[in-house]
Motif scaffolding. Structure first.
Motif, PDB file in Angstrom:
ATOM      1  N   THR A 156       5.469  -4.711   8.015  1.00 20.88           N
ATOM      2  CA  THR A 156       6.275  -3.299   7.458  1.00 20.88           C
ATOM      3  C   THR A 156       7.839  -2.731   8.217  1.00 20.88           C
ATOM      4  O   THR A 156       9.212  -2.422   7.337  1.00 20.88           O
ATOM      5  N   ARG A 157       8.222  -2.833   9.209  1.00 21.32           N
ATOM      6  CA  ARG A 157       9.269  -2.399   9.931  1.00 21.32           C
ATOM      7  C   ARG A 157       9.542  -4.071  10.828  1.00 21.32           C
ATOM      8  O   ARG A 157      10.857  -3.716  11.673  1.00 21.32           O
TER       9      ARG A 157
ATOM     10  N   ARG B 213       3.252   0.625   3.346  1.00 18.03           N
ATOM     11  CA  ARG B 213       3.125  -0.374   4.205  1.00 18.03           C
ATOM     12  C   ARG B 213       3.297  -1.321   3.491  1.00 18.03           C
ATOM     13  O   ARG B 213       2.817  -1.648   1.886  1.00 18.03           O
TER      14      ARG B 213
ATOM     15  N   LEU C 130       2.310  -6.094   4.113  1.00 16.22           N
ATOM     16  CA  LEU C 130       1.046  -6.865   4.858  1.00 16.22           C
ATOM     17  C   LEU C 130       1.153  -8.152   3.790  1.00 16.22           C
ATOM     18  O   LEU C 130       1.188  -8.730   2.826  1.00 16.22           O
TER      19      LEU C 130
ATOM     20  N   ASP D 114       0.709  -0.990  -0.361  1.00 17.38           N
ATOM     21  CA  ASP D 114      -0.059   0.038   0.235  1.00 17.38           C
ATOM     22  C   ASP D 114       0.730   1.365  -0.283  1.00 17.38           C
ATOM     23  O   ASP D 114       1.537   1.033   1.288  1.00 17.38           O
TER      24      ASP D 114
ATOM     25  N   ASP E  82       0.999  -6.383   8.763  1.00 19.49           N
ATOM     26  CA  ASP E  82       1.914  -5.257   9.183  1.00 19.49           C
ATOM     27  C   ASP E  82       3.386  -5.742   9.140  1.00 19.49           C
ATOM     28  O   ASP E  82       3.058  -6.101  10.212  1.00 19.49           O
TER      29      ASP E  82
END
Length: 365
Positions: free
Chosen positions: A82-83, A73, A75, A21, A80
């Motif tokens: 992302t990090r 992001r 997923l 996203d 999620d």
């Protein structure tokens, strides 16, 4: 002209295998991927296709967590990530250079990910044996990578990636170091195992044949953007831009001028020596446009209707023969004839070119 960034949603309403996203990725302050969105359904074999430098490997490494996203992001199955660092993303990775441990046996290479996850040895022995049997290498478990062929090393790398039962399988140009015949054999192994496991797979390649043969869906990349996403047949038969038509398969791309805007449907396109009926898959404004004609979709005859041209060159390629035909004003088109028609025409012959009005496309330039 490059297409604008696109957001492609899976047809299924189920939780996707991967959702991206608004992703942005930067190197040294310069954005190499900007506002990219993509949804890949669970179990899909998705290929990122494009030339060197288009951003496909950067995108793959960002999905893996080796590169951090500047924005957006990622997923996995709705969660999620992302990090999260790579080791917490539950991915299997197959690299171009195999990345096997030279001092470990085939068994220990495949077992590496399971041991890192502290799986008990009995389970490791069972799972590694099953994984090696799946790729046809159970009898080579005690060998070291140096004693294996390139195809065998690639299958070890595949077994190592699959044995951990990853949520996502990522493959970065995994067949590029193999010869042509071995590529076909290994790609069949990969697709068979991926279908059997049902793992969402992202496969990076610059080879259009690999992409068309292996994929459920293809994303064609250009300068960090997704130019077009769709099933292989749509990417080949319905290219959205000249870039896609030119990169995926051979195509005659002819710059033309439309006297009036073309609505979706049949369009009369002026060419040197006559007019061709083509199809506009989308509205095309008046003025400069692009005619797209695949070589195999143009017919050659000695008489009848069509544009008049002269055969200038003939190239026999086994299953097909490619003719270069010159039209008035120096325009040269490639025409492919298949089967036993390799000597149907000779250089210097006058011929008629027929264009399939459904397959010949007119696109905005």
């Amino acid at each position: 002209m490059n297409a604008e960034p696109v957001s492609i949603a899976a047809a299924s309403t189920a939780t996707p295998g991967l959702a991206i996203d608004g992703l942005a990725v930067a190197y040294g302050g310069q954005r190499v991927i900007e506002n990219l969105s993509l949804t890949i359904e669970q179990g899909c074999f998705f290929t990122l296709l494009g030339p060197s430098g288009c951003g496909k490997t950067t995108l793959l490494r960002t999905i893996a967590g080796f590169i951090q996203a500047a924005e957006g992001r990622l997923l996995f199955g709705g969660s999620d990530v992302t990090r999260l660092p790579p080791h917490r993303r539950n991915i299997g990775m197959v690299f171009q250079d195999y990345a096997l441990f030279p001092d470990k046996t085939v068994f220990d290479n495949v077992a590496y990910g399971l041991r890192a996850r502290r799986v008990d040895e009995a389970t490791i022995r069972r799972k590694v044996a099953q994984s090696l049997d799946h790729v046809g290498l159970g009898h080579l478990a005690a060998r070291h990578p140096a004693a294996l062929s390139g195809g065998q090393r690639q299958r070890v790398a595949l077994a190592r990636a699959l044995v951990i039962e990853p949520q996502l399988l990522l493959m970065d140009e995994p067949l590029s170091n193999l010869d042509a015949k071995l590529r076909v054999q290994v790609r069949e192994v990969i697709t068979e195992l991926q279908r059997e496991a049902g793992i969402t797979t992202i496969f990076v390649t610059h080879d259009q044949d690999e992409a068309l043969a292996m994929s459920d869906r293809i994303g064609v990349m250009n300068r960090g953007r997704l130019e077009q996403v769709g099933p292989p047949s749509a990417i080949y038969r319905e290219p959205a831009t000249g870039y896609v038509a030119d990169f995926v398969g051979a195509a005659n791309l002819v710059k033309v001028t439309l006297p009036a805007a073309a609505a979706i449907g049949p369009v009369m396109v002026p060419l040197p020596g006559g007019v061709v009926t083509a199809r506009a898959p989308a509205t095309v404004p008046a003025g400069h446009a692009l005619l797209v004609a695949r070589p195999e979709e143009i017919s050659l005859t000695r008489d009848g209707e069509g544009l008049t041209g002269t055969v200038r060159r003939r190239q026999y390629l086994g299953g097909r023969t490619t003719y270069k035909v010159e039209l008035p004003e120096g325009l040269t088109l490639a025409v492919d004839l298949h089967g036993d028609r390799h000597d149907a025409f000779q250089p210097g012959d006058l011929v008629r070119l027929g264009f399939d009005p459904l397959r010949t496309l007119v696109l905005a330039s």
